[in-house]
Each structure stands twice: as structure tokens, then as C-alpha cells.
Design a protein around this motif. Sequence first.
Motif, PDB file in Angstrom:
ATOM      1  N   LEU A 185     -49.985  43.354  -5.616  1.00 13.74           N
ATOM      2  CA  LEU A 185     -49.913  42.105  -6.368  1.00 13.74           C
ATOM      3  C   LEU A 185     -50.011  42.364  -7.872  1.00 13.74           C
ATOM      4  O   LEU A 185     -49.290  41.744  -8.662  1.00 13.74           O
ATOM      5  N   ALA A 186     -50.899  43.258  -8.266  1.00 14.48           N
ATOM      6  CA  ALA A 186     -51.040  43.572  -9.691  1.00 14.48           C
ATOM      7  C   ALA A 186     -49.737  44.135 -10.251  1.00 14.48           C
ATOM      8  O   ALA A 186     -49.295  43.763 -11.342  1.00 14.48           O
ATOM      9  N   ARG A 187     -49.121  45.025  -9.487  1.00 15.61           N
ATOM     10  CA  ARG A 187     -47.853  45.609  -9.933  1.00 15.61           C
ATOM     11  C   ARG A 187     -46.763  44.539 -10.031  1.00 15.61           C
ATOM     12  O   ARG A 187     -45.993  44.493 -10.997  1.00 15.61           O
ATOM     13  N   ALA A 188     -46.701  43.664  -9.025  1.00 12.62           N
ATOM     14  CA  ALA A 188     -45.678  42.616  -9.011  1.00 12.62           C
ATOM     15  C   ALA A 188     -45.876  41.639 -10.168  1.00 12.62           C
ATOM     16  O   ALA A 188     -44.909  41.233 -10.830  1.00 12.62           O
ATOM     17  N   LEU A 189     -47.120  41.260 -10.431  1.00 13.62           N
ATOM     18  CA  LEU A 189     -47.397  40.350 -11.543  1.00 13.62           C
ATOM     19  C   LEU A 189     -47.045  40.989 -12.882  1.00 13.62           C
ATOM     20  O   LEU A 189     -46.472  40.340 -13.762  1.00 13.62           O
ATOM     21  N   PHE A 190     -47.384  42.257 -13.035  1.00 14.05           N
ATOM     22  CA  PHE A 190     -47.104  42.942 -14.300  1.00 14.05           C
ATOM     23  C   PHE A 190     -45.603  42.976 -14.580  1.00 14.05           C
ATOM     24  O   PHE A 190     -45.167  42.781 -15.719  1.00 14.05           O
ATOM     25  N   LYS A 191     -44.812  43.210 -13.544  1.00 14.26           N
ATOM     26  CA  LYS A 191     -43.369  43.333 -13.736  1.00 14.26           C
ATOM     27  C   LYS A 191     -42.670  41.980 -13.872  1.00 14.26           C
ATOM     28  O   LYS A 191     -41.719  41.849 -14.647  1.00 14.26           O
ATOM     29  N   ALA A 192     -43.145  40.972 -13.120  1.00 17.20           N
ATOM     30  CA  ALA A 192     -42.399  39.709 -13.054  1.00 17.20           C
ATOM     31  C   ALA A 192     -42.935  38.623 -13.977  1.00 17.20           C
ATOM     32  O   ALA A 192     -42.173  37.774 -14.442  1.00 17.20           O
ATOM     33  N   ALA A 193     -44.231  38.623 -14.241  1.00 14.24           N
ATOM     34  CA  ALA A 193     -44.827  37.532 -15.016  1.00 14.24           C
ATOM     35  C   ALA A 193     -44.821  37.848 -16.504  1.00 14.24           C
ATOM     36  O   ALA A 193     -44.929  39.004 -16.910  1.00 14.24           O
ATOM     37  N   LYS A 194     -44.713  36.792 -17.318  1.00  9.34           N
ATOM     38  CA  LYS A 194     -44.722  36.933 -18.773  1.00  9.34           C
ATOM     39  C   LYS A 194     -45.975  36.298 -19.348  1.00  9.34           C
ATOM     40  O   LYS A 194     -46.442  35.266 -18.854  1.00  9.34           O
ATOM     41  N   VAL A 195     -46.483  36.919 -20.403  1.00  8.90           N
ATOM     42  CA  VAL A 195     -47.699  36.415 -21.040  1.00  8.90           C
ATOM     43  C   VAL A 195     -47.432  35.033 -21.636  1.00  8.90           C
ATOM     44  O   VAL A 195     -46.410  34.811 -22.292  1.00  8.90           O
ATOM     45  N   GLY A 196     -48.365  34.108 -21.374  1.00  7.94           N
ATOM     46  CA  GLY A 196     -48.222  32.750 -21.886  1.00  7.94           C
ATOM     47  C   GLY A 196     -47.436  31.835 -20.982  1.00  7.94           C
ATOM     48  O   GLY A 196     -47.272  30.649 -21.294  1.00  7.94           O
ATOM     49  N   GLN A 197     -46.945  32.355 -19.860  1.00  9.41           N
ATOM     50  CA  GLN A 197     -46.155  31.538 -18.941  1.00  9.41           C
ATOM     51  C   GLN A 197     -46.785  31.544 -17.552  1.00  9.41           C
ATOM     52  O   GLN A 197     -47.608  32.405 -17.224  1.00  9.41           O
ATOM     53  N   GLU A 198     -46.375  30.570 -16.734  1.00 12.02           N
ATOM     54  CA  GLU A 198     -46.869  30.498 -15.363  1.00 12.02           C
ATOM     55  C   GLU A 198     -46.290  31.640 -14.534  1.00 12.02           C
ATOM     56  O   GLU A 198     -45.214  32.161 -14.833  1.00 12.02           O
ATOM     57  N   ILE A 199     -47.005  32.012 -13.499  1.00  9.19           N
ATOM     58  CA  ILE A 199     -46.537  33.095 -12.638  1.00  9.19           C
ATOM     59  C   ILE A 199     -45.303  32.636 -11.861  1.00  9.19           C
ATOM     60  O   ILE A 199     -45.109  31.433 -11.639  1.00  9.19           O
ATOM     61  N   PRO A 200     -44.449  33.552 -11.416  1.00  6.15           N
ATOM     62  CA  PRO A 200     -43.277  33.175 -10.615  1.00  6.15           C
ATOM     63  C   PRO A 200     -43.698  32.516  -9.298  1.00  6.15           C
ATOM     64  O   PRO A 200     -44.739  32.845  -8.723  1.00  6.15           O
ATOM     65  N   GLN A 201     -42.860  31.612  -8.821  1.00  5.09           N
ATOM     66  CA  GLN A 201     -43.187  30.882  -7.592  1.00  5.09           C
ATOM     67  C   GLN A 201     -43.342  31.816  -6.395  1.00  5.09           C
ATOM     68  O   GLN A 201     -44.125  31.541  -5.482  1.00  5.09           O
ATOM     69  N   GLY A 202     -42.613  32.903  -6.394  1.00  6.19           N
ATOM     70  CA  GLY A 202     -42.690  33.830  -5.272  1.00  6.19           C
ATOM     71  C   GLY A 202     -44.052  34.481  -5.115  1.00  6.19           C
ATOM     72  O   GLY A 202     -44.343  35.065  -4.061  1.00  6.19           O
ATOM     73  N   LEU A 203     -44.895  34.388  -6.142  1.00  7.72           N
ATOM     74  CA  LEU A 203     -46.222  35.006  -6.083  1.00  7.72           C
ATOM     75  C   LEU A 203     -47.336  33.969  -5.923  1.00  7.72           C
ATOM     76  O   LEU A 203     -48.516  34.325  -5.952  1.00  7.72           O
ATOM     77  N   TYR A 204     -46.964  32.697  -5.760  1.00  8.39           N
ATOM     78  CA  TYR A 204     -47.966  31.630  -5.646  1.00  8.39           C
ATOM     79  C   TYR A 204     -48.948  31.893  -4.502  1.00  8.39           C
ATOM     80  O   TYR A 204     -50.172  31.805  -4.676  1.00  8.39           O
ATOM     81  N   PHE A 205     -48.408  32.194  -3.334  1.00  9.25           N
ATOM     82  CA  PHE A 205     -49.265  32.317  -2.149  1.00  9.25           C
ATOM     83  C   PHE A 205     -50.255  33.467  -2.308  1.00  9.25           C
ATOM     84  O   PHE A 205     -51.458  33.308  -2.038  1.00  9.25           O
TER      85      PHE A 205
END
Length: 222
Positions: A185-205
Motif C-alpha cells: 500500500l505504501a508503494r502504491a500510494l507513493f506512486k499514484a497519489a499526489k501531495v495535496g490531493q485525495e488518494i486515487p479511488q482504487g486505493l480507498y478500500f
Amino acid sequence: QRILSLAGVARGFWALARVILISAVVWWVLRGADGQIASLPDGTLGQSVSRAWDLASRLIVAVAGSLVVIGVGDYGVQWFRHEKSLMMTKQELKEEQKDEEGDPLLRNMRRQRARDIVTQRRMITEVPKATVVIMNPTHFAVALRYERGVTSAPVVVAKGRDSFALQIATKARRHGIPVIERKPLARALFKAAKVGQEIPQGLYFAVSEVLAYVYRLRGNAA
């Protein structure tokens, strides 16, 4: 010194080539006039003078032609040297400008590094506002803030890798922010999410499970 010696050798060869060319032309003219030279003593004085003048004229024309060829060759050599010196001058000018202004690649790298430092400083000040930090466990760290009824989804307030990931985790622990290890999850968030923005929907769960765990920890602590 080596360049000067090579230039001297080249000039010596060119001078020798000129002498050889003129000598060859004279030899070629005289070789073709063997019979004419042998007949110079024969006949009247006027005939001998006429034959000698004809031979001399051919020699003059042949030597003059060879001198023209040599002149063209000299011009070509001088032009080549001039163009080469201009090319060297342009290259030296570029090198001088590079030395004065710095290598553009290195300059851009320094600017990018400066921007990264500013960004990291700004992010590290946001870590105390985070709800949780998700790590992997030393390579990646992502700090998330989620407020029920305020944000529709968790927002990334900081993220980093390697040494900066450790800084985020250290800052979070100092302020009592839970640091949870979730490698994928940490790796996926680092690659897909941007600072100051909401996380991608695919990582909600996956993130919701971490938040639920954090809320349980807070409930138990209370």
C-alpha cells in the motif's frame, strides 16, 4: 609542443612536394624534347635560337602551370587551417562560456535539488496534521489526513522515499501520529497519489482498513 612539431613536419613535407612537382615537370618537358635539344647545334644560328626559345617557352609554361597548381594547393591548405582554427575558437568559446556559467546539466540538477528541498521542508511541516503515516518500512512513507465530514477522501499531506521517508516517520512519531507498516500500500500510494490531493479511488478500500485500525487504536487508548 607536439602540435607545433607536427605542423612543422607538415610544412616540410609540403615544401618538399612542391620541389618534387616542379622538378618532375621540368624533367617531363626536357625528356620530351630530347631530339630538339640534340639538334640545337645543327642548322643556322637563327634556327638554334628559335629551337632554344621554343624549348624555354614550353619550360616556362609548364613551370608556370605547376606553380598555379601549387598556389591552389597552398590556398586549400591555408583555407583548411583557417576553418580548423575557427572551429577550435568556437569550441573554446563554448567551453569558456560553460566554465563561466556552469554546465547546464549540473545547473538544472542544482535547481531541481533546491526545489526538492523547498518541497520537502513544506511537506514536513504538514506531517503533524496527518491522521496516519503508511510506510514500507524504510523505502516509502506517505502521510494522510482524513477528517470525517470535512474531507470526502484521505488527502496526501506528505510523501517521501529513503531518507526523507524516515524523516516523515520520525516527525510523525514525535507528534503522536500512528505509523503503520503496509508495504504494498505504501508503494502504491507513493506512486499514484499526489501531495495535496485525495488518494486515487482504487486505493480507498485498502486505506479505509488502515484508518479503521487507527480509530480502533485511538478508541482503545481512550
